[in-house]
Enzyme design. Structure first.
Site, short mmCIF file in Angstrom:
data_model
loop_
_atom_site.label_atom_id
_atom_site.label_comp_id
_atom_site.label_asym_id
_atom_site.label_seq_id
_atom_site.Cartn_x
_atom_site.Cartn_y
_atom_site.Cartn_z
N CYS A 142 0.80 -1.22 0.00
CA CYS A 142 0.00 0.00 0.00
C CYS A 142 0.83 1.27 0.00
O CYS A 142 0.27 2.37 -0.08
CB CYS A 142 -0.95 0.01 1.20
SG CYS A 142 -2.06 -1.40 1.21
N HIS B 200 -2.71 7.72 6.57
CA HIS B 200 -3.09 6.48 5.89
C HIS B 200 -4.53 6.14 6.25
O HIS B 200 -5.32 5.77 5.38
CB HIS B 200 -2.14 5.36 6.29
CG HIS B 200 -2.17 4.19 5.37
ND1 HIS B 200 -1.97 4.29 4.01
CD2 HIS B 200 -2.38 2.86 5.62
CE1 HIS B 200 -2.05 3.09 3.46
NE2 HIS B 200 -2.31 2.20 4.42
N HIS C 156 -10.04 2.27 0.03
CA HIS C 156 -8.60 2.02 0.10
C HIS C 156 -8.15 1.44 -1.23
O HIS C 156 -8.42 0.27 -1.54
CB HIS C 156 -8.31 1.06 1.25
CG HIS C 156 -6.85 0.89 1.55
ND1 HIS C 156 -5.84 1.34 0.72
CD2 HIS C 156 -6.21 0.33 2.61
CE1 HIS C 156 -4.66 1.05 1.25
NE2 HIS C 156 -4.87 0.44 2.40
#
Length: 378
Positions: A131, A264, A301
């Site tokens: 990620c 995040h 996400h």
């Protein structure tokens, strides 16, 4: 701004809320979201997801969707910088997580296919750091420019929703059974999304010589890896704190000068706790301290694309002087005293901002952007 500073002279993104920089930012700040029910033939923990409108999810096989999405966004980034995709001075740096790999055969060539579809003559540098891949692509690009290996880089990430990813995160328990509530006491997981973003990096000298507009300066990029596990971060947060402090130190910027942090902010229990404690440790003594926001509650996400999307969001927060609300936030985590945007978003005053990504495998990356005075919100 020194002549050898690395600047952002172009930006583009493709998101579940659209493609226009200003249009998407305005919608985000107004509280809009792109998360909706996405039917699946499989038994999932949650059928909510955020998909880009084109190509529609399910109409095209995942690899082709990823190539098309990346190529379209690359072309838009070139255009925003006043460059043409065939410019041989440009190096491409493309990041993703698994991309479409879990749902098909060999996919390592997706970045080269996207470059060819965009009209670029050379194979890209590929970055796969879970990620954090989108953020690490910018870190790599800045290093190439500072080291003299490239004059101009177009760097970022692209990732698409797939059925295997939905099943995987259902099995891992990282997918929320309800909705994404980052930094909220009721947080119980993330919601998957997809998208792409690419930024054009070059030296301030070169940008000035060709009369390019400068969105922002990438003052520093730093990373740290905790290697604590395949998926879960180190509960101590030491690696996250190290990445942020290295970034500040490399830029010579004190924590008090940071106006905004794009976190995040996945909404997963351990990630939120570690990130909140880490940001509190670095910025808890700053007065007034940065505004901490996140976009995943609205955009989902997007895994390997999220770092690049959130880099764009950080620059827009500084140039527009505002951030969107944290979707689903009603009761902030205990111990987190930093400023979080409420239902109406929040104003941002200052020139410097951080974008922070925390990837599976402990890949923690921090980027520090600064907007020049003429680009700063009044």
């Amino acid at each position: 701004m020194t002549p050898d500073a690395v600047v952002i002279s172009g930006m583009a993104w493709s998101t579940p809320l659209g493609d226009g920089l200003g249009e998407v930012w305005a919608r985000l700040c107004a509280g809009a979201g792109g998360i909706a029910s996405v039917p699946s033939p499989h038994r999932l923990r949650n059928d909510l997801a955020a998909t880009v409108p084109h190509p529609p999810y399910g109409d095209v096989e995942p690899r082709k969707r990823q190539v098309d999405l990346a190529a379209r966004t690359l072309v838009a980034a070139f255009r925003d910088a006043g460059l043409v995709p065939g410019d041989q001075r440009v190096r491409l740096v493309c990041g993703t997580s698994f991309g479409a790999q879990l749902d098909g055969p060999e996919t390592d060539g997706w970045a080269a296919e996207a470059a060819e579809a965009a009209g670029h003559p050379d194979d890209p540098v590929s970055v796969v750091t879970a990620c954090s891949a989108g953020s690490d692509s910018l870190l790599v690009a800045a290093s190439l420019i500072r080291g003299g290996a490239a004059r101009v880089c177009v760097a970022g990430g692209a990732d698409v929703l797939t059925e295997a990813k939905r099943l995987g995160h259902s099995a891992l328990g990282t997918m929320s059974p309800t909705r994404l509530r980052a930094f909220d006491r009721a947080h119980d997981g993330m919601i998957l999304g997809e998208g792409a973003a690419f930024l054009v990096l070059e030296s301030a000298r070169d940008a000035r010589a060709r009369g390019a507009r400068v969105h922002a300066v990438l003052r520093a990029a730093a990373s740290a890896n905790d290697a604590a596990g395949l998926t879960a971060p180190d509960p101590s947060g030491r690696s996250v704190v190290a990445a942020v402090r290295r970034c500040l130190d490399h830029a010579g910027v004190a924590p008090e000068r940071i106006a905004v942090v794009s976190a995040h902010a996945t909404g997963t229990t351990l990630n939120d706790q570690v990130e909140a404690a880490s940001l509190q440790e670095v910025f808890g003594g700053a007065n007034p301290g940065p505004v901490v926001f996140g976009t995943k509650g609205a955009l989902g996400h997007s895994l390997g694309a999220t770092g690049a999307i959130e880099a764009v969001a950080t620059v827009l927060a500084l140039t527009q002087g505002r951030v969107p609300p944290l979707a689903g936030l009603t009761a902030p985590l205990p111990g987190l005293s930093l400023r979080l945007p409420g239902a109406g978003g929040a104003r941002v005053t200052g020139a410097s901002g951080l974008s922070l990504t925390l990837g599976f495998g402990g890949f923690n990356t921090c980027l520090l952007f600064e907007v020049p005075g003429e680009r700063r919100a009044a």
